[in-house]
Design an enzyme around this catalytic site. Structure first.
Site, PDB file in Angstrom:
ATOM      1  N   ARG A  15       0.801  -1.230   0.000  1.00 23.83           N
ATOM      2  CA  ARG A  15       0.000   0.000   0.000  1.00 23.83           C
ATOM      3  C   ARG A  15       0.835   1.282   0.000  1.00 23.83           C
ATOM      4  O   ARG A  15       0.299   2.371  -0.132  1.00 23.83           O
ATOM      5  CB  ARG A  15      -0.959  -0.021   1.201  1.00 23.83           C
ATOM      6  CG  ARG A  15      -2.118  -0.991   0.973  1.00 23.83           C
ATOM      7  CD  ARG A  15      -3.132  -0.891   2.082  1.00 23.83           C
ATOM      8  NE  ARG A  15      -2.665  -1.541   3.307  1.00 23.83           N
ATOM      9  CZ  ARG A  15      -3.145  -1.254   4.527  1.00 23.83           C
ATOM     10  NH1 ARG A  15      -4.054  -0.320   4.683  1.00 23.83           N
ATOM     11  NH2 ARG A  15      -2.689  -1.900   5.576  1.00 23.83           N
ATOM     12  N   GLY A  77       3.986 -15.411   7.287  1.00 22.57           N
ATOM     13  CA  GLY A  77       3.457 -14.948   8.567  1.00 22.57           C
ATOM     14  C   GLY A  77       4.526 -14.576   9.582  1.00 22.57           C
ATOM     15  O   GLY A  77       5.710 -14.893   9.436  1.00 22.57           O
ATOM     16  N   THR A  78       4.061 -13.900  10.648  1.00 25.54           N
ATOM     17  CA  THR A  78       4.984 -13.352  11.651  1.00 25.54           C
ATOM     18  C   THR A  78       5.724 -14.461  12.413  1.00 25.54           C
ATOM     19  O   THR A  78       6.894 -14.290  12.775  1.00 25.54           O
ATOM     20  CB  THR A  78       4.224 -12.452  12.643  1.00 25.54           C
ATOM     21  OG1 THR A  78       3.017 -13.119  13.059  1.00 25.54           O
ATOM     22  CG2 THR A  78       3.826 -11.129  12.003  1.00 25.54           C
ATOM     23  N   ASN A 169      -3.293  -5.810  20.567  1.00 26.92           N
ATOM     24  CA  ASN A 169      -1.918  -6.300  20.475  1.00 26.92           C
ATOM     25  C   ASN A 169      -1.093  -5.371  19.579  1.00 26.92           C
ATOM     26  O   ASN A 169      -1.357  -5.231  18.390  1.00 26.92           O
ATOM     27  CB  ASN A 169      -1.918  -7.723  19.889  1.00 26.92           C
ATOM     28  CG  ASN A 169      -0.504  -8.238  19.656  1.00 26.92           C
ATOM     29  OD1 ASN A 169       0.424  -7.838  20.349  1.00 26.92           O
ATOM     30  ND2 ASN A 169      -0.358  -9.112  18.676  1.00 26.92           N
ATOM     31  N   LYS A 350      31.369  28.653  -2.285  1.00 23.95           N
ATOM     32  CA  LYS A 350      31.526  27.204  -2.472  1.00 23.95           C
ATOM     33  C   LYS A 350      32.997  26.840  -2.374  1.00 23.95           C
ATOM     34  O   LYS A 350      33.832  27.564  -2.921  1.00 23.95           O
ATOM     35  CB  LYS A 350      30.993  26.837  -3.867  1.00 23.95           C
ATOM     36  CG  LYS A 350      30.921  25.364  -4.149  1.00 23.95           C
ATOM     37  CD  LYS A 350      31.265  25.041  -5.611  1.00 23.95           C
ATOM     38  CE  LYS A 350      32.757  25.093  -5.827  1.00 23.95           C
ATOM     39  NZ  LYS A 350      33.214  24.753  -7.162  1.00 23.95           N
ATOM     40  N   ASN A 376      38.017  42.785   2.560  1.00 25.30           N
ATOM     41  CA  ASN A 376      36.682  43.258   2.195  1.00 25.30           C
ATOM     42  C   ASN A 376      36.389  42.892   0.747  1.00 25.30           C
ATOM     43  O   ASN A 376      37.173  43.201  -0.150  1.00 25.30           O
ATOM     44  CB  ASN A 376      36.624  44.783   2.368  1.00 25.30           C
ATOM     45  CG  ASN A 376      35.214  45.298   2.178  1.00 25.30           C
ATOM     46  OD1 ASN A 376      34.450  45.379   3.135  1.00 25.30           O
ATOM     47  ND2 ASN A 376      34.863  45.620   0.946  1.00 25.30           N
ATOM     48  N   ASN A 385      36.092  31.154 -11.573  1.00 24.37           N
ATOM     49  CA  ASN A 385      36.906  29.989 -11.208  1.00 24.37           C
ATOM     50  C   ASN A 385      36.854  28.874 -12.236  1.00 24.37           C
ATOM     51  O   ASN A 385      37.595  27.916 -12.146  1.00 24.37           O
ATOM     52  CB  ASN A 385      36.481  29.457  -9.836  1.00 24.37           C
ATOM     53  CG  ASN A 385      35.028  28.999  -9.819  1.00 24.37           C
ATOM     54  OD1 ASN A 385      34.201  29.536 -10.553  1.00 24.37           O
ATOM     55  ND2 ASN A 385      34.728  28.034  -8.995  1.00 24.37           N
TER      56      ASN A 385
END
Ligand code: UD1
Ligand code: MG
Length: 454
Positions: A15, A77-78, A169, A350, A376, A385
């Site tokens: 689902r 199954g579990t 449960n 960067k 500055n 670059n």
């Protein structure tokens, strides 16, 4: 006493309608299964065993060394799932905790109560239960007069009376290992579905005359299991509240926690303030006394103390102390701003280091550069670059003044105390204390440097 977790993660998760295995879908930036393992780690002392099936390879790859995996194929199954862990664990553990990898909100504290219950239990099984009005298809708990559990009745076989039972449960158990291995072999195959249900072990214990204990949880939220992306969003919301609360209790101020999104595992120091509409993702560490946001996104970054980050984006970047950044600044991978750096609006940095006290007020791009202390950077400065093939480095010394709109064509070095005129296009290295102007820039004068205040 050896305590080992068996985490069930073999189901398909149909689902979710996803090509990603369900347990790898993220909640607060980490796969669901990470959250389950995190909680289990606080109560177990052995490497967990994860039962994988659908998407086994992807889940196993994700887990790496953090768990052992066993494959369950087909999924019957579990009970059948836990059988797959037996060859690995028989004789190697005293207690076995079984729970599901799709319940990311179940907390370590709750699992601790489960383990404590089982340690007091003369019988072989303890389980977590919860009381809820909406049964969500969970198995109903039938108790005996003495409070022990008589049976778990699955919804599809429950009588109308049993359907009215509000105690459910949750699907988390703690077993006496030696009893469990024997009991798994005695689980009957379900005649209709051909599956083996872990819940049938309760009946076996009762038949053996052994008590089954249940710990009633007080939080319904913790029992949310994810089957659809609607459930996933519910978990996300609950986890986010939990994370924000944890930070606030640790001394972080949030003006409006409802609009703050912080991934699990992010660290934030005391007296930092997280302003509204702020997103802090991934492997991020933020120190003390910072103000982050509003409108800020930070991922995989590190921030020292006393910084202000306003309406900015940082990814894979680092701030030292007392940095002021933004609004509208962007730090990309490998950007590092030293103490007291000021970076104003519309700047991008960067793979560069701006040393202590550098000022970069407006509209600049700095890439692959080292910039010395107190320099500055005038408005509109660009490090050129990239030549279309390769990146080149720019090295700028200390106390340099880059005039507005300077193009720094890398590779390039500017010595300490150098200065560029507005609009200069600098293509050649500039010696110390030299003023260059023009296109391409040429030296016109030697300068005398005055010491700067910080
Ligand atoms: C199970 C319990 C039910 C409980 C509910 C809580 C059984 C028979 N019933 O029901 O009492 O209230 O959980 O959620 O156990 N799985 C595997 N392999 C399998 C089957 C399941 O690994 O062969 C995993 C699934 O991936 C899932 C979990 O186990 O994470 C639970 O399986 P599911 O089929 O959802 O159990 P329920 O029928 O909902
Ligand atoms: Mg289920």
């Amino acid at each position: 006493m050896k305590i080992t977790a068996v985490l069930l993660a073999a189901g398909q998760g149909t689902r979710m309608k996803s090509s990603l295995p369900k347990v790898l879908h993220s909640v607060s930036g980490k796969p669901m299964i990470w959250h389950a393992l995190q909680a289990l780690q606080t109560v177990t002392n052995e490497l967990p065993v994860v039962v994988v099936g659908h998407g086994a390879d992807e889940v196993t790859t994700y887990l790496g060394g953090s768990a052992r995996t066993v494959v369950q194929r087909p999924q019957l199954g579990t009970g059948h799932a836990v059988m797959k862990a037996e060859p690995v664990l028989r004789g190697n553990t005293d207690l076995v905790i079984v729970c599901y990898a799709d319940m990311p909100l179940l907390r370590g504290e709750t699992l601790q109560k489960l383990v404590d219950t089982q340690k007091q239990n003369p019988g072989p099984i303890s389980m977590l239960t919860v009381i809820a009005d909406d049964p969500r298809g969970f198995g109903r708990i039938i108790r005996r007069d003495d409070g022990t559990v008589h049976a778990i009745v699955e919804e599809y076989v429950a009588t109308p009376d049993q359907l009215q039972v509000k105690e459910l449960n949750v699907g988390a158990y703690c077993f006496d290992a030696n009893w469990l291995w024997d009991a798994l072999g005695r689980i009957p195959q379900n005649p209709k579905k051909g599956e083996y249900y872990l819940t049938d072990t309760v009946e076996l214990a009762v038949a053996d005359g052994l008590p089954v204990h249940a710990t009633l949880m007080d939080s319904l939220e913790e029992t949310i299991g994810v089957n659809t992306r609607v459930h996933l969003a519910e978990c996300e919301a609950a986890m986010r509240r939990r994370i924000n609360q944890m930070h606030m209790l640790n001394g972080v101020t949030m003006i409006d926690p409802a609009t703050v999104y912080i991934d699990a595992d992010v660290k934030i120091g005391r007296d930092s303030t997280i302003m509204p509409n702020t997103f802090i993702y991934g492997n991020t560490e933020i120190g003390e006394g910072n103000v982050i946001g509003p409108n800020t996104m930070i991922r995989d970054s590190k921030i020292g103390r006393g910084c202000k980050v306003l309406a900015s984006v940082m990814e894979g970047a680092r701030l030292e102390d007392d940095v002021e950044m933004g609004p509208f600044a962007r730090l990309r991978k490998g950007a590092r701003l030293g103490n007291h750096v000021h970076m104003g609006n519309f700047g991008e940095v960067k793979d560069s280091y701006l040393a202590d006290g550098v000022k970069m007020g407006h509209f600049s791009y700095i890439g692959n550069a080292q910039i010395g202390a107190r320099t500055n950077i005038g408005a509109g400065t660009i490090t050129c670059n990239y030549d279309g093939e390769k990146k080149h480095a720019t090295e700028i010394g200390e106390d340099v003044f880059i005039g507005s709109d300077t193009m720094l064509v890398a590779p390039l070095k500017l010595g300490n105390g150098a200065r560029t005129g507005a609009g200069a296009v600098v293509t050649k290295n500039v010696p110390e204390d030299t003023l260059v102007v023009g296109i391409p820039a040429r030296a016109i004068r030697k300068l005398e440097r005055k010491p700067k205040k910080k």
